[in-house]
Each structure stands twice: as C-alpha cells, then as structure tokens.
Design an enzyme around this catalytic site. Structure first.
Site, PDB file in Angstrom:
ATOM      1  N   GLN A 145       1.210   9.396  -0.458  1.00 11.29           N
ATOM      2  CA  GLN A 145       0.947   8.020  -0.052  1.00 11.29           C
ATOM      3  C   GLN A 145      -0.187   7.397  -0.854  1.00 11.29           C
ATOM      4  O   GLN A 145      -0.224   6.179  -1.058  1.00 11.29           O
ATOM      5  CB  GLN A 145       0.628   7.970   1.438  1.00 11.29           C
ATOM      6  CG  GLN A 145       1.773   8.435   2.321  1.00 11.29           C
ATOM      7  CD  GLN A 145       3.046   7.610   2.128  1.00 11.29           C
ATOM      8  OE1 GLN A 145       3.061   6.405   2.361  1.00 11.29           O
ATOM      9  NE2 GLN A 145       4.108   8.255   1.669  1.00 11.29           N
ATOM     10  N   HIS A 171       0.662   5.010  -3.741  1.00 14.69           N
ATOM     11  CA  HIS A 171       1.118   3.636  -3.532  1.00 14.69           C
ATOM     12  C   HIS A 171       0.190   2.630  -4.195  1.00 14.69           C
ATOM     13  O   HIS A 171       0.641   1.592  -4.684  1.00 14.69           O
ATOM     14  CB  HIS A 171       1.212   3.329  -2.035  1.00 14.69           C
ATOM     15  CG  HIS A 171       2.532   3.678  -1.433  1.00 14.69           C
ATOM     16  ND1 HIS A 171       3.629   2.851  -1.516  1.00 14.69           N
ATOM     17  CD2 HIS A 171       2.934   4.751  -0.721  1.00 14.69           C
ATOM     18  CE1 HIS A 171       4.651   3.398  -0.893  1.00 14.69           C
ATOM     19  NE2 HIS A 171       4.251   4.565  -0.401  1.00 14.69           N
ATOM     20  N   GLU A 197      -0.860   3.536  10.020  1.00 18.10           N
ATOM     21  CA  GLU A 197       0.554   3.242   9.770  1.00 18.10           C
ATOM     22  C   GLU A 197       1.428   4.492   9.925  1.00 18.10           C
ATOM     23  O   GLU A 197       2.380   4.517  10.697  1.00 18.10           O
ATOM     24  CB  GLU A 197       0.680   2.668   8.360  1.00 18.10           C
ATOM     25  CG  GLU A 197       2.096   2.381   7.920  1.00 18.10           C
ATOM     26  CD  GLU A 197       2.173   1.952   6.467  1.00 18.10           C
ATOM     27  OE1 GLU A 197       3.196   1.367   6.091  1.00 18.10           O
ATOM     28  OE2 GLU A 197       1.215   2.233   5.697  1.00 18.10           O
ATOM     29  N   HIS A 198       1.127   5.515   9.152  1.00 16.73           N
ATOM     30  CA  HIS A 198       1.892   6.772   9.183  1.00 16.73           C
ATOM     31  C   HIS A 198       1.007   7.888   9.730  1.00 16.73           C
ATOM     32  O   HIS A 198      -0.113   8.077   9.251  1.00 16.73           O
ATOM     33  CB  HIS A 198       2.336   7.190   7.780  1.00 16.73           C
ATOM     34  CG  HIS A 198       3.110   6.155   7.025  1.00 16.73           C
ATOM     35  ND1 HIS A 198       2.572   5.450   5.961  1.00 16.73           N
ATOM     36  CD2 HIS A 198       4.378   5.716   7.176  1.00 16.73           C
ATOM     37  CE1 HIS A 198       3.488   4.625   5.487  1.00 16.73           C
ATOM     38  NE2 HIS A 198       4.598   4.760   6.200  1.00 16.73           N
TER      39      HIS A 198
END
Length: 433
Positions: free
Chosen positions: A250, A253, A318-319
């Site tokens: 992640q 990103h 978020e995750h």
C-alpha cells in the site's frame, strides 16, 4: 501502554502541504466555470500534455482500443468485474422497498431511485488503475444509473488501453481521456461538450480529492478521499515477512500513503522493520514506497490483544489487515474501519484488485462516520405517503393543527385544518369568506 518504535511526521507538516493544493484547485474550478472547454483544454495540455481534437472517445475508437488489449488481460478484467457485479447485486438485494399501512387508509412507503447521471474518475498518471473502473462503473450500473461518464487521464501522452477496455466492459456510456481537476470540474459543472453529472465517484490524487471536496453540495460525491492507508494488526504468531510485504503493497500508492503496524510482539515489530529495510531498496516502486514509509510509516507495540484493537479503532483507517490467531475477533472488537481483511490468506491487495468488494473506501479518519462506496450510494432512498380514509384525514388534520400552532406555524396548521374540515366538517374560524 503502547510503545512506538517508529513514528510518522507531525500532522502539521501534512496540513501545510495541502494549502497550496486548495489554492490551485480553487483557481482551476473557477476558470473552468468561466471559460468551459477552452479552460479544460488548456489545463489538460499543461498538466497531462494532452490536447486531442476531442477528449471523448468515439465508439469506433473504443472498439479499436479494446481490440488491442491482450486476450488474457480482457479475460481477467471480465472475471474481476463479475466478482464486483455479484457483490453489488447482493448489496442491492439487501435493500428493501416497502409500503405499510400505519393507520386506516394511511400508507407510507419507501423506494429507491437511481441517480440519473454519475461521473466515474479512474486515476491514471503513473499507474493505469483499471480496478477503479470496476468499482465505480459496474456498481453504478448494478444500481441502474442510466448515464455513466467515465474519465481517465493519458499516461505520458499515451492512451491507457487496458483502462479504456475496463471502462467499456464495465458499461460506461461515455469515455473521456481527461484527468485531474479539469476532469472533475468538467463533469461537475458541465461544458459545451460535456453535460454535467449529479454525482462523482472514484479515487484520485490530492488535487482530484480537493476538487471533489470543493464541489460537494453542487454535486454528490462518494466520500472525501485522502491517501491510501493500511493498518496491519499482528500477534506473536504473525510472519514479519508477510507484514512487510503487505505494508509496502500500500505504501507504493504514493509518497504520502500511511502504512502502520500494531503488534503485541516486539520481536515481530523489530523483524518487520528489518525486513522493510531489506526489501524496500530493490522495489521497482521504491520512489513512492520509500518516502511513504519514511514519513508516514508507524510501528506500535502493545501489551494485549484488547489494547491492540482499541488502538486500531482510534486510527479509523481505510484498510485493516488482521494477522492474528483469531482474526474474526476483529469483527466483534472493532467499529471504525473502511474494510477488514481477516487472516494471512487475505490481503488488502485482494480487495484493491480482484475479490469483489469495493475498494473506494474512507480515509483520513472518515471511517468514524461512513463506510465505503457501495451500490446504495448510487440510489436515492425516497419516501411517499397517501391518506385515503376520512377518519384518518380528520385525525391527522386536527393533530397537525395543534402541533403546528405549538411551533407558531399557522400556515401549516391551516393545511391540517382544511383536511379535517373536508373529511369531517370541522369549522375553519380563520376563514372569513
């Protein structure tokens, strides 16, 4: 008590960097409002080096681009879109319409009406994010949206063929090679060549997110988005190598993407930090992942599983990936997250790319008050009412008169009085005719 082995840069530094973004976006939106297509073309040329005769692809152009995509890529896109479509259909099936009689002749109902025109922003720039087409377009079409306008930027002056294929196969009604603030503003306010939409969904960089924020209210948006976030929760059974790979998955990103580990094991924490130092230098996406980890990576060690979940909820990330002996315990313990990924067999990247749940999720603490994009976002849940029984008309009319006069709303009261007069012959002392 939590022990912090690695800390992020102060929030004040992050906030300061957003001020310039806000100013730039405000100017671009104002210019597009005033000059329309001319401004859109100017900004596309400036930011994306892209100024074709038409930003909208014709049906023939789309067909030619889709045909150029390798068959395996096309097959994979279709498979993933079917997973997204299937999950969205289950979401739609969970939403009930109803009509109920609450008093004699009093019928109250609820129905769902699709938003009539939506915009789907599919990020490009460095990465051709085909998966965002699945999430924003397929889900809108399952909801029944009749017009979906899809925008994506060129990549280094080239058409992102796989993204165009994904947009087309997802069911986009219009495909535009247009990105950034200029795409969001054009979809929101409209130009001579683009009719405006009612709602815009999809992730993007800080400028895209700020444009959606500034335009919210004039149009609907899916949610206020920031950089991608991952929170990995681990106990002493977790594999530090897996923790590392998933954190960095992640971080790539963008340079501002937070990647955080909370663990009950100091050994897991230290080994994860060491693994990051080993793996990160050779990552092809190091130029994004490295500053993300350096400036926004965090590692916390806590004393217990309960403390782990309590601290995790405070992040409202978020995750959230749960690499513990009992991962499903997170379903009971946690209330603030965009999406949970339970157990070592499940990774955030599955959610981003292939599994079928929507990857457009709340960031910057928004998980405290909202979930992510889903089929219901494209539906307006509306109500209706009907009173056909004269007894109920009189009852409600008299009640409305009394309740309205308590609030000094005489006009409302008189509307109720008239219904009671029509239904039961009540007098209207205020009517001097």
């Amino acid at each position: 008590m939590a022990e912090i082995l690695k800390q992020a840069v102060p929030k004040a530094e992050v906030a300061a960097s957003l001020d310039q973004v806000r100013q730039t976006v405000t100017g671009v939106i104002a210019d597009i409002r005033e000059r329309g297509d001319a401004a859109v073309r100017e900004y596309s040329g400036k930011f994306d080096k892209w100024s074709p005769d038409s930003f909208r692809l014709s049906a023939e152009e789309v067909e030619k681009i889709v045909a150029s995509v390798p068959q395996q890529v096309t097959d994979d896109i279709k498979f993933v879109q079917e997973q997204v479509r299937n999950f969205a259909r289950h979401q739609l099936d969970s939403m009930g319409e109803f009509e109920v009689e609450t008093l004699p002749g009093v019928k109250l109902g609820q129905k769902h009406i699709p938003v009539q025109a939506t915009g789907a922003y599919i990020p490009g720039g460095r990465y051709p994010l085909t998966a965002s087409a699945h999430m924003t377009i397929v889900t809108a079409k399952v909801a029944g949206v009749p017009r979906v306008v899809a925008c994506t930027p060129p990549i280094h002056g080239e058409i992102p063929a796989a993204t165009v294929a994904a947009m087309h196969l997802a069911g986009a009604d219009e495909i535009w090679l247009l990105g950034g603030v200029q795409a969001v503003a054009a979809m929101a306010v409209g130009t001579d060549t683009m009719e405006p939409v009612n709602l815009i969904a999809g992730p993007g960089n800080a400028y895209v997110a700020e444009a959606k924020r500034q335009l919210f209210g004039e149009i609907g948006i899916d949610l206020f988005a920031g950089p991608t976030e991952i929170l990995v929760l681990a106990d002493d059974q977790a594999d530090p190598f897996v923790c590392t790979v998933d954190l960095l998955s992640q971080a790539e990103h963008g340079p501002d993407s937070p990647a955080v580990l909370i663990t009950t094991s100091r050994e897991v924490a230290e080994k994860t930090i060491a693994e990051v130092d080993r793996i990160l230098p050779s990552m092809p996406t190091r130029d994004y992942a490295e500053p993300a980890w350096r400036n926004h990576g965090q590692v916390h060690v806590v004393d217990s599983i309960d403390e782990l979940y309590e601290l995790a909820d405070s992040f409202a990330f978020e995750h959230v990936e749960v690499l513990t002996a009992e991962p499903r315990l997170a379903l009971e313990k946690m209330t603030q997250y965009g999406a949970l990924f339970l157990g070592e067999g499940t990774c955030v990247s599955f959610g981003d790319k292939v599994i079928g749940t929507n990857h457009v999720l709340p960031t910057r603490g928004a998980a405290r008050y909202t979930g992510g994009l889903w089929v219901g976002k494209y539906l307006k849940t509306v109500t209706y009412q009907e009173v056909t029984d004269t007894g109920s008309q009189a009852l409600l009319g008299r009640l409305c008169g009394r309740a309205s006069r308590v609030e000094l709303f005489e006009g409302h009261a008189r509307s109720g009085d008239v219904r009671a007069a029509k239904a039961a012959g009540d007098e209207l002392p205020w009517n001097h005719a």
